[in-house]
Scaffold this motif. Sequence first.
Motif, PDB file in Angstrom:
ATOM      1  N   PHE B 275       0.853  -1.195   0.000  1.00 31.26           N
ATOM      2  CA  PHE B 275       0.000   0.000   0.000  1.00 31.26           C
ATOM      3  C   PHE B 275       0.886   1.241   0.000  1.00 31.26           C
ATOM      4  O   PHE B 275       1.887   1.269   0.722  1.00 31.26           O
ATOM      5  CB  PHE B 275      -0.895  -0.015   1.250  1.00 31.26           C
ATOM      6  CG  PHE B 275      -1.792   1.176   1.404  1.00 31.26           C
ATOM      7  CD1 PHE B 275      -3.042   1.184   0.833  1.00 31.26           C
ATOM      8  CD2 PHE B 275      -1.360   2.297   2.108  1.00 31.26           C
ATOM      9  CE1 PHE B 275      -3.874   2.290   0.967  1.00 31.26           C
ATOM     10  CE2 PHE B 275      -2.190   3.416   2.232  1.00 31.26           C
ATOM     11  CZ  PHE B 275      -3.448   3.402   1.665  1.00 31.26           C
ATOM     12  N   PRO B 276       0.619   2.314  -0.745  1.00 27.18           N
ATOM     13  CA  PRO B 276      -0.583   2.535  -1.560  1.00 27.18           C
ATOM     14  C   PRO B 276      -0.469   2.090  -3.030  1.00 27.18           C
ATOM     15  O   PRO B 276      -1.356   2.411  -3.806  1.00 27.18           O
ATOM     16  CB  PRO B 276      -0.762   4.048  -1.479  1.00 27.18           C
ATOM     17  CG  PRO B 276       0.624   4.580  -1.342  1.00 27.18           C
ATOM     18  CD  PRO B 276       1.419   3.548  -0.628  1.00 27.18           C
ATOM     19  N   GLU B 277       0.601   1.372  -3.379  1.00 22.59           N
ATOM     20  CA  GLU B 277       0.656   0.864  -4.763  1.00 22.59           C
ATOM     21  C   GLU B 277      -0.522  -0.082  -4.981  1.00 22.59           C
ATOM     22  O   GLU B 277      -1.172  -0.082  -6.027  1.00 22.59           O
ATOM     23  CB  GLU B 277       1.988   0.131  -5.004  1.00 22.59           C
ATOM     24  CG  GLU B 277       2.192  -0.277  -6.441  1.00 22.59           C
ATOM     25  CD  GLU B 277       3.234  -1.360  -6.600  1.00 22.59           C
ATOM     26  OE1 GLU B 277       4.097  -1.519  -5.704  1.00 22.59           O
ATOM     27  OE2 GLU B 277       3.173  -2.078  -7.623  1.00 22.59           O
ATOM     28  N   TYR B 278      -0.790  -0.932  -3.986  1.00 23.46           N
ATOM     29  CA  TYR B 278      -2.022  -1.727  -3.953  1.00 23.46           C
ATOM     30  C   TYR B 278      -3.000  -0.971  -3.068  1.00 23.46           C
ATOM     31  O   TYR B 278      -2.584  -0.286  -2.127  1.00 23.46           O
ATOM     32  CB  TYR B 278      -1.738  -3.128  -3.406  1.00 23.46           C
ATOM     33  CG  TYR B 278      -1.149  -4.052  -4.460  1.00 23.46           C
ATOM     34  CD1 TYR B 278      -1.921  -5.069  -5.019  1.00 23.46           C
ATOM     35  CD2 TYR B 278       0.150  -3.888  -4.913  1.00 23.46           C
ATOM     36  CE1 TYR B 278      -1.405  -5.897  -5.995  1.00 23.46           C
ATOM     37  CE2 TYR B 278       0.677  -4.711  -5.903  1.00 23.46           C
ATOM     38  CZ  TYR B 278      -0.106  -5.723  -6.440  1.00 23.46           C
ATOM     39  OH  TYR B 278       0.397  -6.528  -7.420  1.00 23.46           O
ATOM     40  N   ASP B 279      -4.295  -1.092  -3.358  1.00 22.03           N
ATOM     41  CA  ASP B 279      -5.274  -0.205  -2.720  1.00 22.03           C
ATOM     42  C   ASP B 279      -5.707  -0.614  -1.317  1.00 22.03           C
ATOM     43  O   ASP B 279      -6.301   0.182  -0.602  1.00 22.03           O
ATOM     44  CB  ASP B 279      -6.530  -0.102  -3.599  1.00 22.03           C
ATOM     45  CG  ASP B 279      -6.238   0.605  -4.918  1.00 22.03           C
ATOM     46  OD1 ASP B 279      -5.199   1.281  -5.001  1.00 22.03           O
ATOM     47  OD2 ASP B 279      -7.049   0.470  -5.863  1.00 22.03           O
ATOM     48  N   PRO B 281      -5.557  -1.166   2.488  1.00 14.55           N
ATOM     49  CA  PRO B 281      -4.697  -0.729   3.592  1.00 14.55           C
ATOM     50  C   PRO B 281      -4.544  -1.817   4.659  1.00 14.55           C
ATOM     51  O   PRO B 281      -5.321  -2.776   4.698  1.00 14.55           O
ATOM     52  CB  PRO B 281      -5.443   0.471   4.156  1.00 14.55           C
ATOM     53  CG  PRO B 281      -6.894   0.190   3.874  1.00 14.55           C
ATOM     54  CD  PRO B 281      -6.943  -0.658   2.623  1.00 14.55           C
TER      55      PRO B 281
END
Lengths: 275, 469
Positions: B275-279, B281
């Motif tokens: 995160f935040p590259e992947y949404d 958290p």
Amino acid sequence: MFKIVSREEMAQGTIILNEIEAPRIARKAKPGQFVILQVNEKGERIPLTMADVDPDKGTITIIYMVVGKSTALFGKMAVGEEYFAVIGPLGKATHIENRGKVVCVGGGTGIAVLHPITRALKDAGNHVTTILGSRNKDLLILEDKMANASDTLHICTDDGSKGHHGFVTDVLKDVLEKEDISLVVAIGPVPMMKFVSAITKEKGVETLVSLNPIMVDGTGMCGGCRVSVGGETKFACVDGPEFDGHKVDYDELSNRLRAYLNDEQKSVDESEKNA
Amino acid sequence: MAGKDKKVKVPRATMPEQAPEVRRRNFMEVPLGLTDEMAITEAARCLQCKKPACVEGCPVSVDIPGFIQKIADGDFSGAIERLWDKNALPAVCGRVCPQEIQCEGNCILGKKGSSVAIGYLERFAADKARELGSGTLPKVADKTGKKVAVIGSGPSGLTVAGDLVVKGHDVTIFEAFHQTGGVLVYGIPEFRLPKDIVASEVATLEKLGVKIELNSVVGTTVTIDELFEEGFDAAYVGVGAGLPRFMNLPGENLIGVFSANEYLTRANLMKAYLFPEYDTPIAKGKNVVVLGAGNVAMDAARTAMRLGADTVKIVYRRSREEMPARAEELHHAEQEGIEFVLLTNPIQFFGDDDGRLNGMECLKMELGEPDESGRRRPVPIEGSEYRIDCDLVVVSVGAKANPLLTNSTPDIDLNQWGNIVADPATGKTSKKAVWAGGDIATGMATVILAMGAGRDAANSIHDYLTIGW
């Protein structure tokens, strides 16, 4: 799979409707059930209660407000584009039966969730009084559809731009005073459901609310969606999403919905920076 | 055996690893793998017993001396082919099997010195094949025209799918998530089992002809009876133990208290550590407490450390001896600075006005008389309550059977805990043409036991499809 076949902007573009190809889900879905959607491989899993299903066409409809990164990404998708994943139908369906006189109370995008339930209650022979609330007349959605699904429709706006100037609870009190109501279904923002339940509890009128806490899998596996109902911990994804409105701990629910507030802002900032 | 004494004297291979002070802050795999030379030397230690006890210790009966001999000969393709004969997931098993109580625990060399490092060698052969693209896949038998639905793509489901596709059946896996692997992808962290390895093992099954339907929650998206109506001839249920156990303590719903399932699913399946590259958290605790002492608890504790925690404590009500995690996991956790707070039981959690966790109360325990499990029962020491400051708690005290599938199939008999009653030898359930295995039948166990159950069920399903129920 999961192709968007139609798209509509409502409430000045702040609320979006997507009709999505999902034949297996459409065949099974009942009013009150939800799906989990993921926009792409990196996306978060977002639970949304279905606003409509068309089993013959093999489609489901979701209506959402653009509030964070995920819903912003949903909102940017055009007709013909596909969701990466749609899972469902999840949760328990609303128990529909003829109860006589019922009241349906909806606020914000909760109105979208309330619509199929209202229609089903009407089809089951109930006399349905509907009370809808929004901040102003431009943010109100599905007014015509809700009118068709109801015997009487009341509109409330916070700014008085349409209908009653004030909250849904004002009108609800009035209706409960005048009529012999056996069931209230309230779906909307947590404070709305909390205040509606406080009023109906006082009057002893059974009340159903539909909760939308933070979830990951939606199948009972993670327990992230736990809510306190009558002092017991329940998983909204499998035990709900509908619960006895008089027993829900709304303050705990509100707190838990704020668990990732900082991260959500960071996610929005980051994606705006990249765009 | 002439060379036996000599072989006993050759030291067992030591697995090269990332140094603890480095790896405790990254998600890369901890063991780095044996070099070719190390593997050949280690393989040469094997006595090639005529009656190999190691094979008896293996739930899926891998030809252990056979694949080890191939490595000793430098024939790495031959080694993977021997493994694939009995095991569709060697790269996984080489990493996560509790070898010390199975194959290696039975190794004759272990009686006098150190057992052959069978797990390291299995991993070596599988990694080598993946790296070089070598090894010929098992031959698929002529098509039988029979369709099998495998529900769940965890270790047992993947084993059933692999076994049955090779026997010529038409196999479709139904997976609830958007990715295959079950606990291998949502539960076991990247640093212990890299996800591209799981993906590659699944790709091998797809090459053999296995079909996969993702995002299908059997029980709600489709039921088992509907699958039969769609033309499936048999179904295998391997959906795992997907319902977290909480402790029902005051304050358990505070923000900051998670089930291990949620914490690990966020980190692993949803890649929240990126995160935040992947949404998605994930809560990053400064002072983390993990309740429980199994493999899952170690995974959660080590994940918290990698996400930047200052302190990570394992709080466990029994003593060191009873900690159920694999020896290697305990060792790795300690090396990385995880503190074990033993003979300690949580009583309640404390939070601030916003409902966020800021501490917990614990009670010290001492060991009393043995309980029904044969382990000494922990007894509370009166007046020993004390507070631990913490902002993240991961409850890792096991999982129960998820009722989503079984509720939709009332003719499958369950035991008192909600697990599916399955014949231990065949996996047959009370419902015709339906088998079950892995955690949904046995309660929480290991990857390899689930695979063993899958192997037995696959044989029984094959008999049914070719002979009858």
